[in-house]
Motif scaffolding. Structure first.
Motif, PDB file in Angstrom:
ATOM      1  N   PHE A  17       0.777  -1.079   0.108  1.00 37.31           N
ATOM      2  CA  PHE A  17       0.160  -0.102   0.168  1.00 37.31           C
ATOM      3  C   PHE A  17       0.961   1.298   0.032  1.00 37.31           C
ATOM      4  O   PHE A  17       0.730   2.145  -0.599  1.00 37.31           O
ATOM      5  N   LEU A  18       2.070   1.208   0.779  1.00 30.71           N
ATOM      6  CA  LEU A  18       2.754   2.587   0.859  1.00 30.71           C
ATOM      7  C   LEU A  18       3.709   2.366  -0.361  1.00 30.71           C
ATOM      8  O   LEU A  18       3.961   3.748  -0.941  1.00 30.71           O
ATOM      9  N   ALA A  19       3.943   1.466  -0.881  1.00 35.41           N
ATOM     10  CA  ALA A  19       4.765   1.482  -2.325  1.00 35.41           C
ATOM     11  C   ALA A  19       4.044   2.397  -3.385  1.00 35.41           C
ATOM     12  O   ALA A  19       4.637   2.822  -4.497  1.00 35.41           O
ATOM     13  N   VAL A  20       2.655   2.269  -3.379  1.00 43.96           N
ATOM     14  CA  VAL A  20       1.825   2.743  -4.287  1.00 43.96           C
ATOM     15  C   VAL A  20       1.318   4.269  -3.747  1.00 43.96           C
ATOM     16  O   VAL A  20       1.312   5.264  -4.533  1.00 43.96           O
ATOM     17  N   LEU A  21       1.082   4.367  -2.548  1.00 45.38           N
ATOM     18  CA  LEU A  21       0.734   5.534  -2.194  1.00 45.38           C
ATOM     19  C   LEU A  21       1.600   6.615  -2.095  1.00 45.38           C
ATOM     20  O   LEU A  21       1.248   7.921  -2.334  1.00 45.38           O
ATOM     21  N   ILE A  22       2.845   6.278  -1.509  1.00 45.19           N
ATOM     22  CA  ILE A  22       3.838   7.540  -1.513  1.00 45.19           C
ATOM     23  C   ILE A  22       4.224   8.338  -2.828  1.00 45.19           C
ATOM     24  O   ILE A  22       4.161   9.411  -3.104  1.00 45.19           O
ATOM     25  N   PRO A  23       4.294   7.609  -3.876  1.00 43.13           N
ATOM     26  CA  PRO A  23       4.679   8.179  -5.179  1.00 43.13           C
ATOM     27  C   PRO A  23       3.346   8.939  -5.730  1.00 43.13           C
ATOM     28  O   PRO A  23       3.303  10.231  -6.107  1.00 43.13           O
ATOM     29  N   TYR A  24       2.055   8.452  -5.502  1.00 44.52           N
ATOM     30  CA  TYR A  24       0.938   8.874  -5.756  1.00 44.52           C
ATOM     31  C   TYR A  24       0.503  10.424  -5.007  1.00 44.52           C
ATOM     32  O   TYR A  24       0.357  11.263  -5.740  1.00 44.52           O
ATOM     33  N   ILE A  25       1.084  10.270  -3.711  1.00 47.05           N
ATOM     34  CA  ILE A  25       0.728  11.514  -3.086  1.00 47.05           C
ATOM     35  C   ILE A  25       1.995  12.467  -3.559  1.00 47.05           C
ATOM     36  O   ILE A  25       1.569  13.785  -3.579  1.00 47.05           O
ATOM     37  N   SER A  26       2.888  12.169  -3.538  1.00 48.23           N
ATOM     38  CA  SER A  26       3.976  13.480  -4.109  1.00 48.23           C
ATOM     39  C   SER A  26       3.604  13.894  -5.509  1.00 48.23           C
ATOM     40  O   SER A  26       3.696  14.999  -5.780  1.00 48.23           O
ATOM     41  N   PHE A  27       3.069  12.854  -6.448  1.00 57.10           N
ATOM     42  CA  PHE A  27       2.906  13.309  -7.698  1.00 57.10           C
ATOM     43  C   PHE A  27       1.473  14.322  -7.582  1.00 57.10           C
ATOM     44  O   PHE A  27       1.644  15.520  -8.243  1.00 57.10           O
ATOM     45  N   TYR A  28       0.779  13.804  -6.549  1.00 54.47           N
ATOM     46  CA  TYR A  28      -0.871  14.795  -6.473  1.00 54.47           C
ATOM     47  C   TYR A  28      -0.351  16.183  -5.811  1.00 54.47           C
ATOM     48  O   TYR A  28      -0.879  17.304  -6.174  1.00 54.47           O
ATOM     49  N   ILE A  29       0.414  16.321  -4.750  1.00 56.95           N
ATOM     50  CA  ILE A  29       0.922  17.252  -4.249  1.00 56.95           C
ATOM     51  C   ILE A  29       1.762  18.265  -5.109  1.00 56.95           C
ATOM     52  O   ILE A  29       1.496  19.595  -5.119  1.00 56.95           O
ATOM     53  N   TYR A  30       2.550  17.602  -6.002  1.00 57.48           N
ATOM     54  CA  TYR A  30       3.205  18.487  -6.969  1.00 57.48           C
ATOM     55  C   TYR A  30       1.986  19.146  -7.905  1.00 57.48           C
ATOM     56  O   TYR A  30       2.199  20.263  -8.255  1.00 57.48           O
ATOM     57  N   HIS A  31       1.151  18.399  -8.546  1.00 57.41           N
ATOM     58  CA  HIS A  31       0.159  18.831  -9.367  1.00 57.41           C
ATOM     59  C   HIS A  31      -0.629  19.899  -8.750  1.00 57.41           C
ATOM     60  O   HIS A  31      -1.143  20.821  -9.288  1.00 57.41           O
ATOM     61  N   ILE A  32      -1.115  19.698  -7.397  1.00 57.75           N
ATOM     62  CA  ILE A  32      -2.049  20.721  -6.941  1.00 57.75           C
ATOM     63  C   ILE A  32      -1.034  21.974  -6.617  1.00 57.75           C
ATOM     64  O   ILE A  32      -1.736  23.142  -6.766  1.00 57.75           O
ATOM     65  N   THR A  33       0.233  22.013  -6.249  1.00 60.12           N
ATOM     66  CA  THR A  33       0.875  23.165  -5.816  1.00 60.12           C
ATOM     67  C   THR A  33       1.257  23.782  -7.109  1.00 60.12           C
ATOM     68  O   THR A  33       1.152  25.161  -7.267  1.00 60.12           O
ATOM     69  N   THR A  34       1.291  23.392  -8.309  1.00 57.80           N
ATOM     70  CA  THR A  34       1.495  23.948  -9.390  1.00 57.80           C
ATOM     71  C   THR A  34      -0.045  24.482 -10.093  1.00 57.80           C
ATOM     72  O   THR A  34       0.063  25.645 -10.808  1.00 57.80           O
ATOM     73  N   MET A  35      -0.728  23.954  -9.614  1.00 55.46           N
ATOM     74  CA  MET A  35      -2.225  24.252 -10.167  1.00 55.46           C
ATOM     75  C   MET A  35      -2.654  25.572  -9.299  1.00 55.46           C
ATOM     76  O   MET A  35      -3.466  26.256  -9.692  1.00 55.46           O
ATOM     77  N   ILE A  36      -2.478  25.408  -8.178  1.00 53.72           N
ATOM     78  CA  ILE A  36      -2.710  26.536  -7.047  1.00 53.72           C
ATOM     79  C   ILE A  36      -1.953  27.887  -7.139  1.00 53.72           C
ATOM     80  O   ILE A  36      -2.621  28.749  -6.818  1.00 53.72           O
ATOM     81  N   SER A  37      -1.167  27.941  -8.079  1.00 55.65           N
ATOM     82  CA  SER A  37      -0.577  29.119  -8.334  1.00 55.65           C
ATOM     83  C   SER A  37      -1.400  30.011  -8.805  1.00 55.65           C
ATOM     84  O   SER A  37      -1.052  31.137  -8.848  1.00 55.65           O
ATOM     85  N   SER A  38      -2.498  29.544  -9.602  1.00 57.08           N
ATOM     86  CA  SER A  38      -3.381  30.632 -10.025  1.00 57.08           C
ATOM     87  C   SER A  38      -4.131  31.216  -8.774  1.00 57.08           C
ATOM     88  O   SER A  38      -4.421  30.737  -7.907  1.00 57.08           O
ATOM     89  N   PRO A  39      -4.910  32.430  -9.199  1.00 61.07           N
ATOM     90  CA  PRO A  39      -5.595  32.833  -7.832  1.00 61.07           C
ATOM     91  C   PRO A  39      -6.859  32.304  -7.567  1.00 61.07           C
ATOM     92  O   PRO A  39      -7.644  32.898  -6.573  1.00 61.07           O
ATOM     93  N   THR A  40      -7.205  31.029  -7.847  1.00 66.76           N
ATOM     94  CA  THR A  40      -8.342  30.391  -7.572  1.00 66.76           C
ATOM     95  C   THR A  40      -8.303  29.441  -6.213  1.00 66.76           C
ATOM     96  O   THR A  40      -7.137  29.273  -5.802  1.00 66.76           O
ATOM     97  N   SER A  41      -9.409  29.228  -5.635  1.00 66.57           N
ATOM     98  CA  SER A  41      -9.303  28.517  -4.286  1.00 66.57           C
ATOM     99  C   SER A  41      -9.418  27.129  -4.448  1.00 66.57           C
ATOM    100  O   SER A  41     -10.022  26.622  -5.762  1.00 66.57           O
ATOM    101  N   TYR A  42      -9.078  26.287  -3.549  1.00 64.34           N
ATOM    102  CA  TYR A  42      -9.007  24.817  -3.761  1.00 64.34           C
ATOM    103  C   TYR A  42     -10.462  24.386  -3.882  1.00 64.34           C
ATOM    104  O   TYR A  42     -10.862  23.457  -4.656  1.00 64.34           O
ATOM    105  N   PRO A  43     -11.467  24.860  -2.967  1.00 67.28           N
ATOM    106  CA  PRO A  43     -12.914  24.537  -3.050  1.00 67.28           C
ATOM    107  C   PRO A  43     -13.636  24.648  -4.847  1.00 67.28           C
ATOM    108  O   PRO A  43     -13.970  23.846  -5.306  1.00 67.28           O
TER     109      PRO A  43
END
Length: 116
Positions: A9-35
């Protein structure tokens, strides 16, 4: 040596979470909110039935934690159901435990301990 369930589970989860965090941080650089991003993601995925475009792919990536949470819940439910269905009685083990309890009671009575 096979990996344990939590290690897989961790072998799949850790790369997935790191990719998701990278994706969201690059996406949130725009002035829109997360909701607002979540609302747009639901809107794009649920209402666009045409071929996948960049917005649908982006929306899917935004919704992927919720999708994976639902899939993990379904897996847990299926695993528990399977284990309950295949649970069997161990009649030999019951006889062994009953025999050991009787031996213990007999040994305690010999030492003068009162047992019901």
């Amino acid at each position: 040596m096979a990996l344990k369930r939590y290690q897989r589970f961790l072998a799949v989860l850790i790369p997935y979470i790191s990719f998701y965090i990278y994706h969201i941080t690059t996406m949130i650089s725009s002035p829109t909110s997360y909701p607002r991003l979540l609302f747009n993601a639901f809107h794009d995925v649920l209402l666009s039935l045409h071929s996948p475009s960049e917005s649908v792919t982006t929306s899917f990536l935004t919704l992927s934690p919720f999708i994976s949470l639902a899939l993990i819940g379904l897996y847990a439910l299926a695993d528990i159901s399977y284990c309950v269905y295949n649970f069997n009685d161990c009649k030999d083990a019951k006889k062994e435990i009953d025999r050991q309890v009787e031996e213990g009671k007999r040994a305690m009575r010999e030492r003068g301990v009162k047992i019901r």
